[in-house]
Design a protein around this motif. Structure first.
Motif, PDB file in Angstrom:
ATOM      1  N   GLY A 124       0.336  -1.372  -0.052  1.00  0.00           N
ATOM      2  CA  GLY A 124       0.243  -0.605  -0.068  1.00  0.00           C
ATOM      3  C   GLY A 124       0.611   1.335   0.042  1.00  0.00           C
ATOM      4  O   GLY A 124       0.227   2.256   0.027  1.00  0.00           O
ATOM      5  N   GLY A 125       2.302   0.575   0.047  1.00  0.00           N
ATOM      6  CA  GLY A 125       3.163   2.316   0.205  1.00  0.00           C
ATOM      7  C   GLY A 125       3.570   2.816   1.433  1.00  0.00           C
ATOM      8  O   GLY A 125       4.349   3.965   0.830  1.00  0.00           O
ATOM      9  N   ALA A 126       3.524   2.119   2.299  1.00  0.00           N
ATOM     10  CA  ALA A 126       4.089   2.422   3.548  1.00  0.00           C
ATOM     11  C   ALA A 126       5.502   2.765   3.715  1.00  0.00           C
ATOM     12  O   ALA A 126       6.235   1.899   3.069  1.00  0.00           O
ATOM     13  N   THR A 127       5.764   3.674   4.283  1.00  0.00           N
ATOM     14  CA  THR A 127       7.508   3.196   4.141  1.00  0.00           C
ATOM     15  C   THR A 127       8.250   3.877   5.868  1.00  0.00           C
ATOM     16  O   THR A 127       9.548   3.563   5.800  1.00  0.00           O
ATOM     17  N   ALA A 128       7.368   3.944   6.441  1.00  0.00           N
ATOM     18  CA  ALA A 128       7.738   3.351   7.105  1.00  0.00           C
ATOM     19  C   ALA A 128       6.604   3.778   8.761  1.00  0.00           C
ATOM     20  O   ALA A 128       5.457   3.595   8.557  1.00  0.00           O
ATOM     21  N   PHE A 129       6.941   2.517   9.770  1.00  0.00           N
ATOM     22  CA  PHE A 129       6.278   1.727  10.680  1.00  0.00           C
ATOM     23  C   PHE A 129       6.020   2.636  12.021  1.00  0.00           C
ATOM     24  O   PHE A 129       7.208   2.511  13.064  1.00  0.00           O
ATOM     25  N   THR A 130       5.036   3.038  12.714  1.00  0.00           N
ATOM     26  CA  THR A 130       4.559   2.909  14.293  1.00  0.00           C
ATOM     27  C   THR A 130       3.396   2.705  15.106  1.00  0.00           C
ATOM     28  O   THR A 130       2.999   2.514  14.464  1.00  0.00           O
ATOM     29  N   LEU A 131       4.491   2.084  15.875  1.00  0.00           N
ATOM     30  CA  LEU A 131       3.187   1.033  17.273  1.00  0.00           C
ATOM     31  C   LEU A 131       3.586   1.324  17.950  1.00  0.00           C
ATOM     32  O   LEU A 131       5.079   1.468  19.105  1.00  0.00           O
ATOM     33  N   PRO A 132       2.374   1.435  19.073  1.00  0.00           N
ATOM     34  CA  PRO A 132       2.571   1.331  20.192  1.00  0.00           C
ATOM     35  C   PRO A 132       2.335  -0.064  20.623  1.00  0.00           C
ATOM     36  O   PRO A 132       1.771  -1.280  20.098  1.00  0.00           O
ATOM     37  N   THR A 133       2.632  -0.565  21.894  1.00  0.00           N
ATOM     38  CA  THR A 133       2.610  -1.822  22.263  1.00  0.00           C
ATOM     39  C   THR A 133       2.773  -2.205  23.855  1.00  0.00           C
ATOM     40  O   THR A 133       3.117  -1.760  24.327  1.00  0.00           O
ATOM     41  N   ALA A 134       2.197  -3.653  24.559  1.00  0.00           N
ATOM     42  CA  ALA A 134       2.258  -3.968  25.883  1.00  0.00           C
ATOM     43  C   ALA A 134       3.969  -4.732  25.466  1.00  0.00           C
ATOM     44  O   ALA A 134       4.148  -5.278  26.396  1.00  0.00           O
ATOM     45  N   GLY A 135       4.183  -5.417  24.492  1.00  0.00           N
ATOM     46  CA  GLY A 135       5.450  -6.187  24.506  1.00  0.00           C
ATOM     47  C   GLY A 135       6.082  -6.813  23.176  1.00  0.00           C
ATOM     48  O   GLY A 135       6.226  -6.184  22.481  1.00  0.00           O
ATOM     49  N   ASN A 136       4.557  -7.604  22.625  1.00  0.00           N
ATOM     50  CA  ASN A 136       4.972  -8.805  21.913  1.00  0.00           C
ATOM     51  C   ASN A 136       4.742  -8.116  20.635  1.00  0.00           C
ATOM     52  O   ASN A 136       5.489  -8.441  19.744  1.00  0.00           O
TER      53      ASN A 136
END
Ligand SMILES: Cc1ncc(COP(=O)(O)O)c(C=O)c1O
Length: 383
Positions: A124-136
């Motif tokens: 879809g064209g993403a060039t960078a990712f970000t996410l919050p996580t509880a860990g895994n």
């Protein structure tokens, strides 16, 4: 609507639809998650009975993949469904089975969701990712981002178990530690996404993680000979595992791939963070955010899940329930499962096991029931 994809997206609340191109987030009208709806696919029983190879991409008829696409993969899925006679005897549940998701690449079921999300996002064209996580999820995003050659920023609570943080950094992610819980990390991640243009991979803020996770249910059906167990106990935080399995059971039934009744879905939470248990008891359709969430089962520390209505619907439709376990009980159960059967139980898996024991003691489930406990992650990531 162009017919580039043989699926479209439907809002889980208002049923609005949109096509699947680009990088979809949530429904613009009500800010609720999109669900993938396939059209014109006719999964045959010949495909069911002769799936080539192993891993989750064996089931293209149920996944967001088009012919000719190469999935982003590290060999996820095909986890064992283990017969556990000694553990079952201890719990009074001789037909107890454990689906061990800790054997996935990156040590948890999060691999399934992140490989599907990152596969679609890359195209879809993403060039960078970000996410919050509880860990895994952070470990899985870091690994699958590396696999796809796309940088990942991960926001995690400072209290996340150390081995999990070490893994996130080892896979090359830009790890940001924050005071607070996953909700606080979500705010920081969303603000970074809007200022930098990085795609937000948060649970249910894109529609494809759930599609990857639903393959747990598909595999379970396959491993049981295309029928389902009486009860599934699933440790629940954001809820995509539970929601995804319930979704695929409907899809499998519609395709004529499974026979017999659907299982009761039991959501297992921690007494330190139990918004789903509380909402179910209240008869509500939405959760009230849990104040000051805390549990050693870090994956269950999700105070205000975006998929609350979908979870509550799945539990009710299935005739299931929700149950909260305290930290001493879930830790003891993880240790019992690990030492009795040699399965490396995470605290979250321990919670599901403790819930099985509790429901058996209360007579809610019994020796004739086929009970599947999900060990959603590997215990070594917490030690
Ligand atoms: C090991 C483990 N189990 C269960 C969960 C909860 O999963 P879900 O968000 O699908 O409810 C998590 C989430 O971080 C987890 O890491």
């Amino acid at each position: 609507m162009t017919a580039t994809f043989d699926w479209y997206l439907e809002c889980s609340r208002c049923a609005a639809t949109r096509q699947a191109d680009g990088l979809p987030t949530v429904c613009p009208a009500c800010a609720k998650p999109w669900l993938v709806r396939y059209r014109g696919r006719t999964p045959t029983t010949a495909e069911r009975d002769r799936p080539p190879g192993s891993g989750l991409w064996r089931w293209p008829s149920f996944l967001p993949i088009m012919p000719g696409e190469d999935p982003v993969t590290l060999g996820e899925g095909s986890t064992p469904l283990l017969v556990t006679p000694r553990l079952g005897e201890t719990l009074g549940l001789p037909r107890l089975l454990v689906k061990d998701e800790g054997t996935n690449p990156t040590g948890s079921f999060k691999a399934r969701g992140l490989c599907a999300a990152i596969h679609r996002a890359r195209l879809g064209g993403a060039t960078a990712f970000t996410l919050p996580t509880a860990g895994n999820a952070g470990v899985a995003a870091a690994a699958y981002g590396a696999r796809a050659g796309i940088p990942v920023r991960v926001y995690a609570p400072r209290t996340t178990p150390k081995p999990i943080l070490t893994q996130i950094a080892a896979f090359g992610a830009d790890l940001q530690l924050l005071d607070g819980h996953i909700g606080d990390c979500g705010k920081a991640s969303r603000s970074y996404a809007s200022e930098s243009g990085a795609m937000d991979l948060s649970t249910l803020r894109e529609p494809y993680r759930i599609e990857g996770k639903k393959t747990m249910g598909l595999e379970l059906a396959e491993q049981l000979g295309w029928r389902l167990p009486t009860v599934i106990l699933y440790p629940t935080g954001g809820g995509t595992g539970l929601i995804g399995m319930w979704k695929v059971f409907g899809e499998l039934a519609a395709a004529g791939w499974i026979t017999g009744p659907l299982p009761q879905m039991v959501s297992v939470q921690s007494t330190g963070c139990a918004p789903v248990v509380e909402a179910l008891a209240r008869g509500a359709d939405e959760c009230t955010p849990w104040p000051d969430p805390w549990t050693v089962a870090s994956g269950l520390r999700v105070p205000g899940p975006l998929g609350d209505s979908l979870m509550l619907r799945a539990i009710r439709e299935s005739g299931g329930t929700a149950i909260a376990i305290d930290d001493p009980d879930l830790t003891a159960a993880a240790s019992l499962g690990t030492s009795t059967e040699g399965i490396d139980f995470s605290p979250e898996g321990g919670a599901a096991l403790a819930a099985a024991r509790r429901l058996a003691a209360a007579g809610r489930i019994g020796p004739n029931d086929e009970v599947v406990v999900f060990n959603t992650g590997a215990g070594w990531l917490y030690r």
